[in-house]
Design a protein around this motif. Structure first.
Motif, PDB file in Angstrom:
ATOM      1  N   ALA A 281      36.801  23.219   2.100  1.00 48.75           N
ATOM      2  CA  ALA A 281      38.348  22.846   2.015  1.00 48.75           C
ATOM      3  C   ALA A 281      38.014  22.691   0.986  1.00 48.75           C
ATOM      4  CB  ALA A 281      38.510  21.366   2.051  1.00 48.75           C
ATOM      5  N   PRO A 282      37.251  23.941  -0.065  1.00 52.62           N
ATOM      6  CA  PRO A 282      37.703  24.215  -1.738  1.00 52.62           C
ATOM      7  C   PRO A 282      39.388  23.985  -1.906  1.00 52.62           C
ATOM      8  CG  PRO A 282      37.749  26.624  -0.911  1.00 52.62           C
ATOM      9  CD  PRO A 282      37.807  25.198   0.966  1.00 52.62           C
ATOM     10  N   GLY A 283      40.161  23.405  -1.549  1.00 54.82           N
ATOM     11  CA  GLY A 283      41.299  23.890  -2.424  1.00 54.82           C
ATOM     12  C   GLY A 283      41.589  22.121  -2.947  1.00 54.82           C
ATOM     13  N   ARG A 284      40.832  21.871  -2.289  1.00 54.09           N
ATOM     14  CA  ARG A 284      41.069  19.975  -3.207  1.00 54.09           C
ATOM     15  C   ARG A 284      40.253  19.801  -3.898  1.00 54.09           C
ATOM     16  NH1 ARG A 284      39.164  17.232   2.720  1.00 54.09           N
ATOM     17  NH2 ARG A 284      37.927  16.226   1.227  1.00 54.09           N
ATOM     18  N   ILE A 285      39.155  20.674  -4.668  1.00 51.81           N
ATOM     19  CA  ILE A 285      38.457  20.386  -6.063  1.00 51.81           C
ATOM     20  C   ILE A 285      39.032  21.123  -6.953  1.00 51.81           C
ATOM     21  CG2 ILE A 285      36.136  21.323  -3.866  1.00 51.81           C
ATOM     22  CD1 ILE A 285      35.882  23.860  -6.125  1.00 51.81           C
ATOM     23  N   GLY A 286      40.298  21.448  -6.507  1.00 50.11           N
ATOM     24  CA  GLY A 286      40.989  21.888  -8.652  1.00 50.11           C
ATOM     25  C   GLY A 286      41.366  20.469  -9.402  1.00 50.11           C
ATOM     26  N   ASP A 287      41.543  19.575  -9.004  1.00 46.40           N
ATOM     27  CA  ASP A 287      42.503  18.542 -10.288  1.00 46.40           C
ATOM     28  C   ASP A 287      40.328  17.783 -10.358  1.00 46.40           C
ATOM     29  OD1 ASP A 287      44.237  18.603  -9.115  1.00 46.40           O
ATOM     30  OD2 ASP A 287      44.357  16.574  -8.161  1.00 46.40           O
ATOM     31  N   LEU A 288      39.353  17.988  -9.207  1.00 49.78           N
ATOM     32  CA  LEU A 288      38.142  17.942 -10.048  1.00 49.78           C
ATOM     33  C   LEU A 288      37.514  18.937 -11.376  1.00 49.78           C
ATOM     34  CD1 LEU A 288      36.478  17.389  -6.871  1.00 49.78           C
ATOM     35  CD2 LEU A 288      37.102  15.317  -8.400  1.00 49.78           C
ATOM     36  N   LEU A 289      38.147  19.733 -10.816  1.00 47.88           N
ATOM     37  CA  LEU A 289      37.701  20.569 -12.085  1.00 47.88           C
ATOM     38  C   LEU A 289      38.313  20.010 -13.766  1.00 47.88           C
ATOM     39  CD1 LEU A 289      37.218  24.060 -10.374  1.00 47.88           C
ATOM     40  CD2 LEU A 289      35.494  22.893 -10.540  1.00 47.88           C
ATOM     41  N   THR A 290      39.594  19.757 -13.546  1.00 50.10           N
ATOM     42  CA  THR A 290      40.155  19.596 -14.293  1.00 50.10           C
ATOM     43  C   THR A 290      39.858  18.429 -15.386  1.00 50.10           C
ATOM     44  OG1 THR A 290      42.359  21.418 -13.601  1.00 50.10           O
ATOM     45  CG2 THR A 290      42.111  19.968 -15.841  1.00 50.10           C
ATOM     46  N   GLU A 291      39.749  17.565 -14.207  1.00 51.13           N
ATOM     47  CA  GLU A 291      38.621  16.327 -14.593  1.00 51.13           C
ATOM     48  C   GLU A 291      37.401  16.491 -15.393  1.00 51.13           C
ATOM     49  OE1 GLU A 291      38.743  13.773 -11.760  1.00 51.13           O
ATOM     50  OE2 GLU A 291      41.011  14.053 -11.364  1.00 51.13           O
ATOM     51  N   SER A 292      36.923  17.287 -14.818  1.00 48.62           N
ATOM     52  CA  SER A 292      35.506  17.434 -15.294  1.00 48.62           C
ATOM     53  C   SER A 292      35.549  18.052 -16.823  1.00 48.62           C
ATOM     54  CB  SER A 292      34.741  18.344 -14.697  1.00 48.62           C
ATOM     55  OG  SER A 292      33.661  18.846 -15.802  1.00 48.62           O
ATOM     56  N   HIS A 293      36.983  18.882 -16.763  1.00 44.62           N
ATOM     57  CA  HIS A 293      36.336  19.305 -18.184  1.00 44.62           C
ATOM     58  C   HIS A 293      37.539  18.217 -19.391  1.00 44.62           C
ATOM     59  CE1 HIS A 293      37.906  22.686 -21.659  1.00 44.62           C
ATOM     60  NE2 HIS A 293      38.527  21.508 -22.009  1.00 44.62           N
ATOM     61  N   ARG A 294      38.192  17.678 -18.834  1.00 44.86           N
ATOM     62  CA  ARG A 294      38.724  16.676 -20.194  1.00 44.86           C
ATOM     63  C   ARG A 294      37.551  15.682 -20.610  1.00 44.86           C
ATOM     64  NH1 ARG A 294      42.686  15.489 -15.791  1.00 44.86           N
ATOM     65  NH2 ARG A 294      44.714  16.339 -15.829  1.00 44.86           N
ATOM     66  N   SER A 295      36.509  15.309 -19.320  1.00 43.43           N
ATOM     67  CA  SER A 295      35.848  14.406 -19.671  1.00 43.43           C
ATOM     68  C   SER A 295      34.756  14.781 -20.771  1.00 43.43           C
ATOM     69  CB  SER A 295      34.970  14.177 -18.648  1.00 43.43           C
ATOM     70  OG  SER A 295      33.727  13.543 -18.751  1.00 43.43           O
ATOM     71  N   LEU A 296      34.388  16.603 -20.413  1.00 42.98           N
ATOM     72  CA  LEU A 296      33.506  17.461 -21.623  1.00 42.98           C
ATOM     73  C   LEU A 296      33.951  17.003 -23.514  1.00 42.98           C
ATOM     74  CD1 LEU A 296      32.251  19.734 -18.517  1.00 42.98           C
ATOM     75  CD2 LEU A 296      30.784  18.534 -19.632  1.00 42.98           C
ATOM     76  N   ARG A 297      35.372  17.582 -22.585  1.00 40.07           N
ATOM     77  CA  ARG A 297      36.393  17.657 -24.183  1.00 40.07           C
ATOM     78  C   ARG A 297      36.022  15.654 -24.754  1.00 40.07           C
ATOM     79  NH1 ARG A 297      42.556  19.058 -22.692  1.00 40.07           N
ATOM     80  NH2 ARG A 297      42.080  16.357 -22.356  1.00 40.07           N
ATOM     81  N   ASP A 298      36.736  15.191 -24.260  1.00 38.34           N
ATOM     82  CA  ASP A 298      37.099  13.556 -24.890  1.00 38.34           C
ATOM     83  C   ASP A 298      35.542  12.986 -25.266  1.00 38.34           C
ATOM     84  OD1 ASP A 298      39.320  15.513 -25.342  1.00 38.34           O
ATOM     85  OD2 ASP A 298      40.314  13.829 -22.785  1.00 38.34           O
ATOM     86  N   ASP A 299      34.905  13.130 -24.101  1.00 39.87           N
ATOM     87  CA  ASP A 299      33.493  11.509 -24.439  1.00 39.87           C
ATOM     88  C   ASP A 299      32.864  12.645 -24.436  1.00 39.87           C
ATOM     89  OD1 ASP A 299      35.426   9.978 -22.769  1.00 39.87           O
ATOM     90  OD2 ASP A 299      34.616  10.551 -21.136  1.00 39.87           O
ATOM     91  N   TYR A 300      32.297  14.356 -23.950  1.00 42.09           N
ATOM     92  CA  TYR A 300      30.636  14.132 -24.345  1.00 42.09           C
ATOM     93  C   TYR A 300      31.829  15.795 -25.448  1.00 42.09           C
ATOM     94  CZ  TYR A 300      26.571  14.851 -22.489  1.00 42.09           C
ATOM     95  OH  TYR A 300      24.967  14.702 -22.201  1.00 42.09           O
ATOM     96  N   ARG A 301      32.120  15.418 -25.888  1.00 50.42           N
ATOM     97  CA  ARG A 301      33.003  15.992 -26.803  1.00 50.42           C
ATOM     98  C   ARG A 301      31.493  17.823 -27.209  1.00 50.42           C
ATOM     99  NH1 ARG A 301      31.907  11.029 -28.253  1.00 50.42           N
ATOM    100  NH2 ARG A 301      30.069  11.330 -29.291  1.00 50.42           N
ATOM    101  N   VAL A 302      31.987  18.358 -26.501  1.00 49.24           N
ATOM    102  CA  VAL A 302      31.261  19.696 -26.492  1.00 49.24           C
ATOM    103  C   VAL A 302      31.997  21.021 -26.115  1.00 49.24           C
ATOM    104  CG1 VAL A 302      29.456  18.950 -26.098  1.00 49.24           C
ATOM    105  CG2 VAL A 302      30.195  19.606 -24.092  1.00 49.24           C
ATOM    106  N   SER A 303      33.025  20.881 -26.192  1.00 41.68           N
ATOM    107  CA  SER A 303      34.259  21.831 -26.344  1.00 41.68           C
ATOM    108  C   SER A 303      34.581  22.365 -27.076  1.00 41.68           C
ATOM    109  CB  SER A 303      35.344  22.009 -24.938  1.00 41.68           C
ATOM    110  OG  SER A 303      36.650  22.723 -24.867  1.00 41.68           O
ATOM    111  N   CYS A 304      35.644  23.670 -27.137  1.00 43.57           N
ATOM    112  CA  CYS A 304      36.250  23.874 -28.289  1.00 43.57           C
ATOM    113  C   CYS A 304      37.534  24.095 -28.675  1.00 43.57           C
ATOM    114  CB  CYS A 304      34.744  25.118 -28.706  1.00 43.57           C
ATOM    115  SG  CYS A 304      35.607  26.623 -27.370  1.00 43.57           S
ATOM    116  N   GLU A 305      38.117  24.828 -29.110  1.00 46.91           N
ATOM    117  CA  GLU A 305      39.668  24.940 -29.175  1.00 46.91           C
ATOM    118  C   GLU A 305      39.856  26.540 -28.156  1.00 46.91           C
ATOM    119  OE1 GLU A 305      43.636  26.145 -31.598  1.00 46.91           O
ATOM    120  OE2 GLU A 305      41.778  26.176 -32.543  1.00 46.91           O
ATOM    121  N   GLU A 306      38.942  27.266 -28.373  1.00 44.48           N
ATOM    122  CA  GLU A 306      39.269  28.385 -27.189  1.00 44.48           C
ATOM    123  C   GLU A 306      39.119  28.025 -25.733  1.00 44.48           C
ATOM    124  OE1 GLU A 306      37.667  30.512 -31.367  1.00 44.48           O
ATOM    125  OE2 GLU A 306      37.005  28.556 -30.006  1.00 44.48           O
ATOM    126  N   LEU A 307      37.785  27.457 -25.512  1.00 39.37           N
ATOM    127  CA  LEU A 307      37.659  26.541 -24.009  1.00 39.37           C
ATOM    128  C   LEU A 307      39.111  25.546 -23.956  1.00 39.37           C
ATOM    129  CD1 LEU A 307      34.489  25.999 -24.375  1.00 39.37           C
ATOM    130  CD2 LEU A 307      34.993  27.738 -22.805  1.00 39.37           C
TER     131      LEU A 307
END
Length: 376
Positions: A281-307
Motif C-alpha cells: 500500500a505505497p499510497g499510504r506513505i505520502g503523509d509520512l514523507l511530508t511529516e518527515s520533511h517538516r521534522s527535518l526543516r523545523d526540528d533538525y534544521r537541515v533544510s533550505c528555502e529551495e527544498l
C-alpha cells in the motif's frame, strides 16, 4: 563504457575490469543511521564506474573523467604511505578506500579511471558511489577472501570518517552496495539486519519524482557534523547508548531537544512506512514523507528555502507527500506523485522556482535499481 574507453586512452591498454556502484535515494529515515536507527533507501539507475588494472609497484593512480571529457589526475602515491590528512580534495575518496583496505590486508596498487553520471552535490550520494565502486575494483584486483557487503560498508564508512574527515553514517554505503532492483532496503543500523521490501510504485499508478534543487553542499564542510555531535550529547545526557533507545526526551536542554525529537519521530515514521509497503500500500506513505520533511526543516534544521519550495509546490499540485532526502543544506527532494498528476507537479515546481528566481531544478523519476557490482 565510458570508464573503460577513457582507461584505454590514458593507459594504452584495456583495463582488467570495470566495477560500478549507484547513487541512492532515501525514501525515509534521515539522520537516523548514525543514531543506530532505521533507514529505507533504494538505489538509483545513475552510477559511478571504475575501470581498473593492478600495478606491481604498490602505487595508486586515479583519473576522473567529467561529462565534458575533462580529466583530473591524482598520484602515483604509494598505498603503503597513505595516512589520514595526507591527501585532500576529490583524491581523498579513492585514496581513503585504498587506505582502509590496506589495513584489512588488501594492499593492491592500481591504476583507476573513474566516470559516471550520479549528480554531484545533489544529496544522491555520489561520493559513496565512488567509494563503493573503488572498493569493489580494488578487491576484485586483489586476492584473498572478500568481506561480506555489510562489513565492507563499514570499512568504507571508516575511510570517509577517518581519512576524508566527513562524519557520515552508514546509510549511503549500505544502500549502494546492497540494494536490489524494484525494492527498498530496510536496514536496522544497530543490528545490521536487512530486509529487501518490494516497491513497485508504477503498479499503483505512482512515481517517485526526484527534484534536484541544484543547491550544492559539502557534508565535510557543513553543519552536518554539529548535528551528529548534538545527538551524541543528547544520548549521553539521557544515559543512553544512542538516541535509538530514546522515547521521552523532554528533559533535554532546548538546543538538543529538537534533534532528539526528530530522531525518535523519524524512526517511528520508517517503521510505519515499512508496514505500509509490506501491505503493498505505497499510497499510504505520502503523509509520512511530508511529516518527515517538516521534522527535518523545523526540528533538525537541515533544510533550505529551495527544498521547502519544492516540497510545498509538489504537495500543492497533487503529490501525496514530499520530503528532502540526503544530508540536507541543499540537494534533492522527492515527491510521491500519482502518474496522472506528474506533469502538473513538475510544472508547479518549475513555476515556484521561477517565481523566486531560483535556478530551474532537474527532475526525474527515481526508480529502484540494482546495487553495486562488476560490469566487465
Amino acid at each position: 563504457m565510458r570508464a573503460a574507453g577513457a582507461f584505454r586512452q590514458k593507459h594504452g591498454r584495456a583495463p582488467a575490469g570495470v566495477w560500478s556502484a549507484p547513487g541512492r535515494v532515501n525514501l525515509i529515515g534521515e539522520h537516523t543511521d548514525y543514531n543506530d536507527g532505521f533507514v529505507l533507501p533504494f538505489a538509483l539507475p545513475f552510477r559511478i564506474a571504475v575501470a581498473a588494472s593492478p600495478r606491481d609497484d604498490g602505487m595508486l593512480t586515479a583519473t576522473t573523467v567529467g561529462d565534458d571529457g575533462t580529466t583530473q589526475h591524482a598520484g602515483p602515491v604509494a598505498v603503503a604511505d597513505l595516512r589520514p590528512g595526507g591527501v585532500t580534495g576529490w583524491a581523498a575518496y579513492p585514496c581513503g578506500v585504498a587506505w582502509v583496505l590496506r589495513d584489512h590486508g588488501f594492499d593492491t596498487g592500481a591504476d583507476l579511471v573513474i566516470a559516471g553520471d550520479v549528480p554531484t552535490g545533489a544529496g544522491l550520494s555520489s561520493s559513496h558511489a565512488l567509494q563503493c565502486a573503488v572498493a569493489l575494483a580494488l578487491l576484485g584486483l586483489g586476492s584473498g577472501e572478500k568481506p561480506p557487503l555489510a562489513e565492507l560498508a563499514r570499512w568504507i564508512q571508516r575511510s570517509e570518517n577517518d581519512f576524508v574527515g566527513a562524519p557520515t553514517g552508514l546509510l549511503d554505503q549500505t544502500a549502494s552496495l546492497c540494494c536490489v532492483a524494484a525494492h527498498v532496503l530496510f536496514v536496522d543500523v544497530r543490528s545490521g539486519e536487512q530486509e529487501q521490501i518490494p516497491f513497485d510504485a508504477a503498479a499503483h499508478g505512482l512515481e517517485v519524482l526526484a527534484i534536484d534543487t541544484r543547491v550544492r553542499h559539502s557534508l565535510a564542510d557543513s553543519a552536518y557534523g554539529d548535528r551528529r555531535k548534538g545527538c551524541e550529547r543528547a544520548a549521553e545526557l539521557l544515559g543512553l547508548a544512542s538516541l535509538r533507545d530514546a522515547s521521552e526526551v523532554s528533559a533535554l536542554p532546548p538546543d538538543l531537544l529538537p534533534l532528539a525529537k526528530h530522531v525518535v519521530s523519524e524512526n517511528e515514521r520508517v517503521l510505519k512506512t515499512v508496514a505500509a509497503l509490506r501491505a503493498d500500500a505505497p499510497g499510504r506513505i505520502g503523509d509520512l514523507l511530508t511529516e518527515s520533511h517538516r521534522s527535518l526543516r523545523d526540528d533538525y534544521r537541515v533544510s533550505c528555502e529551495e527544498l521547502d519550495v519544492a516540497v510545498a509546490a509538489a504537495v500543492g499540485a497533487g503529490a501525496l507527500g514530499a520530503r528532502m532526502t540526503g544530508g540536507g543544506f541543499g540537494g534533492t527532494a522527492i515527491a510521491l506523485v500519482p502518474v496522472d498528476h506528474a506533469a502538473r507537479v513538475r510544472s508547479a515546481v518549475l513555476a515556484a522556482f521561477a517565481e523566486r528566481s531560483f535556478e530551474p531544478p532537474r527532475m526525474f523519476p527515481a526508480v529502484p535499481s540494482a546495487g553495486a557490482g562488476r560490469d566487465l
